[in-house]
Design a protein around this motif. Sequence first.
Motif, PDB file in Angstrom:
ATOM      1  N   GLN A 228      19.178  45.649  73.105  1.00 51.22           N
ATOM      2  CA  GLN A 228      18.668  44.607  72.482  1.00 51.22           C
ATOM      3  C   GLN A 228      19.086  43.387  73.118  1.00 51.22           C
ATOM      4  O   GLN A 228      17.991  42.559  73.354  1.00 51.22           O
ATOM      5  N   GLU A 231      16.938  43.018  76.480  1.00 45.95           N
ATOM      6  CA  GLU A 231      15.699  42.696  76.248  1.00 45.95           C
ATOM      7  C   GLU A 231      15.643  41.159  75.819  1.00 45.95           C
ATOM      8  O   GLU A 231      14.747  40.298  76.441  1.00 45.95           O
ATOM      9  N   ASP A 232      16.592  40.794  75.022  1.00 42.00           N
ATOM     10  CA  ASP A 232      16.509  39.181  74.754  1.00 42.00           C
ATOM     11  C   ASP A 232      16.777  38.300  76.005  1.00 42.00           C
ATOM     12  O   ASP A 232      16.202  37.385  76.332  1.00 42.00           O
ATOM     13  N   ARG A 234      16.565  39.317  79.017  1.00 44.38           N
ATOM     14  CA  ARG A 234      15.273  39.545  80.210  1.00 44.38           C
ATOM     15  C   ARG A 234      14.212  38.306  79.757  1.00 44.38           C
ATOM     16  O   ARG A 234      13.756  37.523  80.622  1.00 44.38           O
ATOM     17  N   ARG A 235      13.897  38.460  78.363  1.00 48.30           N
ATOM     18  CA  ARG A 235      12.972  37.520  77.882  1.00 48.30           C
ATOM     19  C   ARG A 235      13.150  36.076  77.889  1.00 48.30           C
ATOM     20  O   ARG A 235      12.397  35.171  78.439  1.00 48.30           O
ATOM     21  N   HIS A 236      14.436  35.820  77.812  1.00 50.70           N
ATOM     22  CA  HIS A 236      14.852  34.546  77.949  1.00 50.70           C
ATOM     23  C   HIS A 236      14.830  34.060  79.457  1.00 50.70           C
ATOM     24  O   HIS A 236      14.514  32.863  79.549  1.00 50.70           O
ATOM     25  N   GLU A 238      12.888  35.359  81.690  1.00 50.79           N
ATOM     26  CA  GLU A 238      11.459  35.138  82.021  1.00 50.79           C
ATOM     27  C   GLU A 238      11.087  33.573  81.631  1.00 50.79           C
ATOM     28  O   GLU A 238      10.279  33.013  82.372  1.00 50.79           O
ATOM     29  N   TYR A 239      11.376  33.380  80.326  1.00 46.75           N
ATOM     30  CA  TYR A 239      11.044  32.098  79.662  1.00 46.75           C
ATOM     31  C   TYR A 239      11.591  31.161  80.550  1.00 46.75           C
ATOM     32  O   TYR A 239      10.856  30.018  80.881  1.00 46.75           O
ATOM     33  N   SER A 242       9.684  30.933  83.874  1.00 46.20           N
ATOM     34  CA  SER A 242       8.434  30.347  83.835  1.00 46.20           C
ATOM     35  C   SER A 242       8.564  28.707  83.569  1.00 46.20           C
ATOM     36  O   SER A 242       7.475  27.877  83.596  1.00 46.20           O
TER      37      SER A 242
END
Length: 260
Positions: A228, A231-232, A234-236, A238-239, A242
């Motif tokens: 979990q 995932e968080d 990685r998302r963070h 990526e965010y 970007s």
Amino acid sequence: MPFLDWYLRCSLATWLLLHSFVLMSLCFQPATTFPKGCYLSQEDGYKTMRCSNAQLTEVPRGIPNDTHRLYLDFNQITYLPSDAFRNLPVLMELDLSHNSLGRLDVASLKGLSDNLHSLDLSSNKLVTISKEIFANLKARTNLSGNPWMCDCELQEVFRLMELDPGSSSGIVCATSVLEEHAGKPFLQVVKEVDLCNVYKKTTDVAMLVTMFGWFAMVISYLVYYVRQNQEDARRHLEYLKSLPSKQRHSEEPSTLSTVV
Ligand SMILES: *[C@@H]1O[C@H](CO)[C@@H](O)[C@H](O)[C@H]1NC(C)=O
Ligand SMILES: *[C@@H]1O[C@H](CO)[C@@H](O)[C@H](O)[C@H]1NC(C)=O
């Protein structure tokens, strides 16, 4: 009136006869105070009291203290009070088979001595038996035909007592600490397992299973948590990746303006 005369005389005679019978039975009472349904005899030179099949619900009182053999089989005796056999110091044989005994305490057979060499407790309702009974009894004992609960206690009893040879196959476990023993002959069971260790083993296994369960839960939670978070993260990430290109442009003027 000859008929009436005859009748009166006859009834008088009957009455006298009856009366003498009553007197006689009263006179002989002291010599036959044996419990109802019991018969005393001399067999092979041994004083034998037979109270078999006499619908007794308890051990009768007044058994002579010099009785060698006592047969109480095929009755409905459910329990033995602590003084049941207290005054029978020379008793050699005691047959309590085919009764409804459900329990046997140390006190139940107190008073019986080393003289007792045969004890029949077969075909009763015994589930368990106190091992202390056999600490001071040397009698060969028949325990077959009872609904035994096969456990460590019973195993200890067998270690202490002298089993009547030939009665062993009749000792069957009605219940047991291990379910699979139900219906099996006791001696076969104890040949395969030590019933005093089974309990420890089963608790050990139970412990292991619960510990493993907990362990598995903790591990799966950790794995879930890490995933979990990955995932968080990685998302963070990526965010964040970007962000800078857009933000730098918008941020530069503002920083400049603050500097200015
Ligand atoms: C039975 O009791 C009588 C009287 O109490 C006593 O004298 C006798 O010794 C006793 N017999 C046995 C075998 O203990
Ligand atoms: C033990 O008791 C059972 C049941 O009453 C009987 O069938 C068996 O013969 C007895 N065994 C011996 C050795 O007396």
